[in-house]
Design a protein around this motif. Structure first.
Motif, PDB file in Angstrom:
ATOM      1  N   MET A   1      84.302 -20.836  64.143  1.00 28.29           N
ATOM      2  CA  MET A   1      84.775 -21.878  64.829  1.00 28.29           C
ATOM      3  C   MET A   1      85.195 -21.449  66.011  1.00 28.29           C
ATOM      4  SD  MET A   1      87.638 -24.328  64.631  1.00 28.29           S
ATOM      5  CE  MET A   1      87.323 -25.641  63.060  1.00 28.29           C
ATOM      6  N   LYS A   2      84.585 -21.215  67.349  1.00 23.66           N
ATOM      7  CA  LYS A   2      85.265 -20.506  69.108  1.00 23.66           C
ATOM      8  C   LYS A   2      86.510 -20.844  69.042  1.00 23.66           C
ATOM      9  CE  LYS A   2      83.890 -19.522  73.381  1.00 23.66           C
ATOM     10  NZ  LYS A   2      82.906 -19.856  74.860  1.00 23.66           N
ATOM     11  N   ARG A   3      87.425 -19.636  68.946  1.00 25.37           N
ATOM     12  CA  ARG A   3      88.847 -19.823  69.015  1.00 25.37           C
ATOM     13  C   ARG A   3      89.152 -20.234  71.192  1.00 25.37           C
ATOM     14  NH1 ARG A   3      91.038 -15.084  65.652  1.00 25.37           N
ATOM     15  NH2 ARG A   3      91.119 -16.505  63.468  1.00 25.37           N
ATOM     16  N   THR A   4      88.832 -21.197  71.240  1.00 29.53           N
ATOM     17  CA  THR A   4      89.058 -21.941  72.916  1.00 29.53           C
ATOM     18  C   THR A   4      90.491 -22.506  72.356  1.00 29.53           C
ATOM     19  OG1 THR A   4      88.293 -24.379  72.263  1.00 29.53           O
ATOM     20  CG2 THR A   4      86.385 -22.398  73.045  1.00 29.53           C
ATOM     21  N   PRO A   5      91.179 -22.361  73.721  1.00 29.83           N
ATOM     22  CA  PRO A   5      92.459 -22.694  73.775  1.00 29.83           C
ATOM     23  C   PRO A   5      93.047 -23.702  74.331  1.00 29.83           C
ATOM     24  CG  PRO A   5      91.278 -21.300  75.935  1.00 29.83           C
ATOM     25  CD  PRO A   5      90.088 -21.066  74.920  1.00 29.83           C
ATOM     26  N   ILE A   6      93.732 -24.029  73.433  1.00 31.27           N
ATOM     27  CA  ILE A   6      94.015 -25.775  73.438  1.00 31.27           C
ATOM     28  C   ILE A   6      95.206 -25.778  74.495  1.00 31.27           C
ATOM     29  CG2 ILE A   6      94.568 -27.234  72.204  1.00 31.27           C
ATOM     30  CD1 ILE A   6      92.323 -26.099  71.755  1.00 31.27           C
ATOM     31  N   TYR A   7      95.293 -27.114  75.390  1.00 26.65           N
ATOM     32  CA  TYR A   7      96.044 -26.831  76.937  1.00 26.65           C
ATOM     33  C   TYR A   7      97.218 -28.401  75.755  1.00 26.65           C
ATOM     34  CZ  TYR A   7      93.486 -24.178  78.997  1.00 26.65           C
ATOM     35  OH  TYR A   7      92.981 -22.717  79.467  1.00 26.65           O
ATOM     36  N   ILE A   8      98.558 -27.949  76.505  1.00 31.02           N
ATOM     37  CA  ILE A   8      99.279 -28.681  76.227  1.00 31.02           C
ATOM     38  C   ILE A   8      99.761 -29.201  77.686  1.00 31.02           C
ATOM     39  CG2 ILE A   8     101.613 -29.153  75.590  1.00 31.02           C
ATOM     40  CD1 ILE A   8     101.195 -26.992  73.494  1.00 31.02           C
ATOM     41  N   ASN A   9      99.442 -30.682  77.917  1.00 26.93           N
ATOM     42  CA  ASN A   9      99.035 -31.363  79.130  1.00 26.93           C
ATOM     43  C   ASN A   9     100.056 -33.174  79.013  1.00 26.93           C
ATOM     44  OD1 ASN A   9      97.313 -29.818  79.566  1.00 26.93           O
ATOM     45  ND2 ASN A   9      95.571 -31.021  80.332  1.00 26.93           N
ATOM     46  N   GLY A  10     100.868 -32.365  78.171  1.00 24.58           N
ATOM     47  CA  GLY A  10     102.336 -33.432  78.001  1.00 24.58           C
ATOM     48  C   GLY A  10     102.954 -33.550  77.160  1.00 24.58           C
ATOM     49  N   ILE A  11     104.348 -33.571  77.138  1.00 23.13           N
ATOM     50  CA  ILE A  11     105.530 -33.204  76.272  1.00 23.13           C
ATOM     51  C   ILE A  11     106.113 -34.178  76.698  1.00 23.13           C
ATOM     52  CG2 ILE A  11     107.454 -32.263  75.515  1.00 23.13           C
ATOM     53  CD1 ILE A  11     105.761 -30.145  76.720  1.00 23.13           C
ATOM     54  N   GLY A  12     106.649 -34.667  75.278  1.00 21.39           N
ATOM     55  CA  GLY A  12     107.737 -36.986  74.831  1.00 21.39           C
ATOM     56  C   GLY A  12     108.821 -35.813  73.275  1.00 21.39           C
ATOM     57  N   LEU A  13     110.518 -35.990  74.373  1.00 17.50           N
ATOM     58  CA  LEU A  13     110.841 -34.959  73.098  1.00 17.50           C
ATOM     59  C   LEU A  13     111.956 -36.188  72.725  1.00 17.50           C
ATOM     60  CD1 LEU A  13     110.538 -31.528  74.072  1.00 17.50           C
ATOM     61  CD2 LEU A  13     109.637 -32.618  71.761  1.00 17.50           C
ATOM     62  N   ILE A  14     112.262 -36.842  72.040  1.00 19.20           N
ATOM     63  CA  ILE A  14     113.624 -37.659  71.903  1.00 19.20           C
ATOM     64  C   ILE A  14     114.163 -37.267  70.449  1.00 19.20           C
ATOM     65  CG2 ILE A  14     114.619 -39.356  71.118  1.00 19.20           C
ATOM     66  CD1 ILE A  14     113.039 -40.785  72.348  1.00 19.20           C
ATOM     67  N   SER A  15     115.891 -36.161  71.151  1.00 13.93           N
ATOM     68  CA  SER A  15     115.899 -35.494  69.461  1.00 13.93           C
ATOM     69  C   SER A  15     117.941 -35.953  70.090  1.00 13.93           C
ATOM     70  CB  SER A  15     116.067 -33.972  69.614  1.00 13.93           C
ATOM     71  OG  SER A  15     116.743 -33.917  70.917  1.00 13.93           O
ATOM     72  N   ILE A  16     118.800 -35.077  69.258  1.00 20.21           N
ATOM     73  CA  ILE A  16     120.090 -35.466  69.481  1.00 20.21           C
ATOM     74  C   ILE A  16     120.291 -34.837  70.641  1.00 20.21           C
ATOM     75  CG2 ILE A  16     120.477 -34.976  67.025  1.00 20.21           C
ATOM     76  CD1 ILE A  16     121.602 -32.338  67.185  1.00 20.21           C
ATOM     77  N   GLN A  17     119.627 -34.176  71.266  1.00 14.48           N
ATOM     78  CA  GLN A  17     119.918 -34.157  73.006  1.00 14.48           C
ATOM     79  C   GLN A  17     119.659 -34.915  73.743  1.00 14.48           C
ATOM     80  OE1 GLN A  17     121.464 -31.613  73.431  1.00 14.48           O
ATOM     81  NE2 GLN A  17     121.462 -29.998  71.846  1.00 14.48           N
ATOM     82  N   LYS A  18     120.018 -34.378  75.278  1.00 14.49           N
ATOM     83  CA  LYS A  18     119.371 -36.123  76.332  1.00 14.49           C
ATOM     84  C   LYS A  18     117.756 -36.215  76.134  1.00 14.49           C
ATOM     85  CE  LYS A  18     119.301 -36.882  81.001  1.00 14.49           C
ATOM     86  NZ  LYS A  18     120.072 -35.518  82.491  1.00 14.49           N
ATOM     87  N   PRO A  19     117.726 -37.355  76.108  1.00 12.45           N
ATOM     88  CA  PRO A  19     115.979 -37.608  75.657  1.00 12.45           C
ATOM     89  C   PRO A  19     115.642 -37.609  77.175  1.00 12.45           C
ATOM     90  CG  PRO A  19     117.396 -39.887  75.701  1.00 12.45           C
ATOM     91  CD  PRO A  19     118.681 -38.269  75.808  1.00 12.45           C
ATOM     92  N   LEU A  20     113.613 -37.044  76.188  1.00 16.82           N
ATOM     93  CA  LEU A  20     113.308 -37.399  77.426  1.00 16.82           C
ATOM     94  C   LEU A  20     113.640 -36.556  79.169  1.00 16.82           C
ATOM     95  CD1 LEU A  20     112.368 -41.495  77.949  1.00 16.82           C
ATOM     96  CD2 LEU A  20     111.259 -39.346  75.945  1.00 16.82           C
ATOM     97  N   SER A  21     113.770 -34.936  78.784  1.00 16.32           N
ATOM     98  CA  SER A  21     113.814 -34.374  79.959  1.00 16.32           C
ATOM     99  C   SER A  21     114.624 -33.417  79.339  1.00 16.32           C
ATOM    100  CB  SER A  21     115.699 -34.659  80.081  1.00 16.32           C
ATOM    101  OG  SER A  21     116.295 -33.885  81.276  1.00 16.32           O
ATOM    102  N   ASP A  22     113.831 -32.135  80.407  1.00 15.46           N
ATOM    103  CA  ASP A  22     113.461 -30.681  79.807  1.00 15.46           C
ATOM    104  C   ASP A  22     115.027 -30.199  80.075  1.00 15.46           C
ATOM    105  OD1 ASP A  22     111.068 -30.931  80.186  1.00 15.46           O
ATOM    106  OD2 ASP A  22     110.540 -29.718  82.370  1.00 15.46           O
ATOM    107  N   ASP A  23     115.818 -30.754  80.391  1.00 18.84           N
ATOM    108  CA  ASP A  23     117.581 -30.773  80.746  1.00 18.84           C
ATOM    109  C   ASP A  23     117.870 -30.402  78.879  1.00 18.84           C
ATOM    110  OD1 ASP A  23     119.261 -30.000  82.269  1.00 18.84           O
ATOM    111  OD2 ASP A  23     120.825 -31.543  81.075  1.00 18.84           O
ATOM    112  N   VAL A  24     117.053 -31.668  78.330  1.00 21.22           N
ATOM    113  CA  VAL A  24     117.731 -30.890  76.330  1.00 21.22           C
ATOM    114  C   VAL A  24     117.649 -29.469  75.867  1.00 21.22           C
ATOM    115  CG1 VAL A  24     114.936 -30.890  76.091  1.00 21.22           C
ATOM    116  CG2 VAL A  24     116.852 -31.448  74.082  1.00 21.22           C
ATOM    117  N   ILE A  25     116.295 -28.387  77.051  1.00 13.28           N
ATOM    118  CA  ILE A  25     116.549 -26.568  76.391  1.00 13.28           C
ATOM    119  C   ILE A  25     117.320 -26.094  77.003  1.00 13.28           C
ATOM    120  CG2 ILE A  25     114.936 -24.928  76.761  1.00 13.28           C
ATOM    121  CD1 ILE A  25     113.800 -27.968  74.493  1.00 13.28           C
TER     122      ILE A  25
END
Length: 357
Positions: A1-25
């Motif tokens: 199987m050819k190891r073509t790159p797989i792109y991550i084009n969308g993210i959604g995070l809900i956790s114990i931190q502020k939801p749905l925000s890059d600020d969580v990091i």
């Protein structure tokens, strides 16, 4: 199987931190408890109030994170929905079993039973967005998310699909938290969740919960967060050694000098953390070790949160100091090696890289 790159084009995070925000990091909250619940978004913005009333929190979280990730990726209907979960819908399972006992197995409501199965989460997302494509659920304890992601990567590289929505969902209600407490999963006293790695002289960590959703695709665009260069999941009940990791990197024309951060599931549990420190005990690479469970807490699919954290860091060109074990921030990272294990039997290695296409 050819190891073509797989792109991550969308993210959604809900956790114990502020939801749905890059600020969580970058601006996480600190807690002093061994049991931290999710911070919930305003669900009325995403789900009809009448429909939401019949859903447990974990179902609502999975739908909202999925919709957010799909919106980021500008995709209405994904080619596949693939979910990973360790416990499934624990609250609905408990509700159904309790009702069965209290009512002597008679007059049971079907709703809790329907919602209690592990594949409910990916099914409910499919129903909500009217997606009739491939739908699958993986339950492999602490590497459930990686198995779901591996399924998506294989299908994309085999040209079966162009994109997939990959999810990781788990919850801890009070009864399950108590049950796992009896199994010594949690510390008696948590001084600071952000600094949980410093309490590694005792067993256990702290419980979190969360939902994560990534849209992975074979197509790069100007909004792509990062790319998955490679992913490997293996079973070895005796653990893996550093040669295994070096061979994995070499297969992708990399070595440890090309890796900016080794992101691990270190969480303050004496036995768990020793596996990571023994594997990466070389002085040249030990100062590259990082962690994410100090932001998410422990739950079976917390690696989904870790994947999201790594992806956001690569997109923004900055790894904050609370994600590194030596407390130093890293600017302009190119490659993150993500390593996760489940009971030192199942092991998952991934290389997540900055988009350069």
């Amino acid at each position: 199987m050819k190891r073509t790159p797989i792109y991550i084009n969308g993210i959604g995070l809900i956790s114990i931190q502020k939801p749905l925000s890059d600020d969580v990091i970058y601006n996480p909250e600190d807690f002093s408890s061994n049991y931290v619940k999710c911070q919930e978004p305003d669900y009325k913005q995403y789900i009809n109030a009448g429909t939401a009333r019949r859903m447990s929190p974990i179902i609502k979280r999975s739908i909202v994170t999925s919709k957010t990730a799909l919106k980021n990726a500008n995709i209405d209907i994904p080619d596949a929905i693939i979910s990973g979960t360790g416990l499934g819908c624990a609250t609905d399972t408990e509700k159904f079993l309790t009702s069965m006992v209290e009512n002597n197995e008679e007059f049971l409501s079907p709703t809790a039973f329907i919602h209690s199965t592990h594949n409910t989460l990916s099914s409910q997302v499919a129903i909500d967005i009217n997606c009739k494509n491939y739908n699958n659920t993986f339950m492999q304890k602490g590497v459930s998310f990686e198995h779901a992601l591996l399924d998506a990567v294989c299908m994309i590289r085999n040209n079966e699909i162009n994109n997939a929505l990959v999810m990781g969902n788990d919850e801890f209600n009070e009864k399950f938290h108590k049950l796992y407490d009896n199994l010594k999963f949690w510390k008696t006293n948590v001084e600071s969740t952000l600094n949980i790695a410093k309490q590694n002289d005792s067993y256990g960590s702290f419980a979190g919960e969360g939902s994560s959703a990534l849209v992975v695709t074979n197509r790069f665009n100007e909004k792509s967060y990062a790319k998955i260069t490679d992913l490997k999941v293996t079973y070895n009940c005796k653990g893996i050694d550093i040669d295994f990791v070096e061979n994995f990197l070499a297969e992708n024309n990399l070595n440890f000098s090309n890796i900016d951060l080794i992101l691990t599931g270190i969480d303050g549990d004496k036995e768990n953390d020793l596996i990571y420190s023994n594997l990466f005990n070389n002085s040249e690479i030990s100062n590259k070790i990082g962690l994410y469970r100090n932001l998410s807490g422990y739950y079976y699919t917390s690696s989904g949160f870790g994947f999201g954290a790594a992806t956001i860091c690569l997109k923004n060109g900055l790894i904050p100091k609370h994600l590194t074990l030596n407390g130093k921030e890293i600017k302009n990272p190119e490659n993150i090696l993500f390593y996760n294990h489940s009971d030192n039997k199942q092991h998952a290695l991934s290389i997540i890289s900055k988009c350069t296409d």
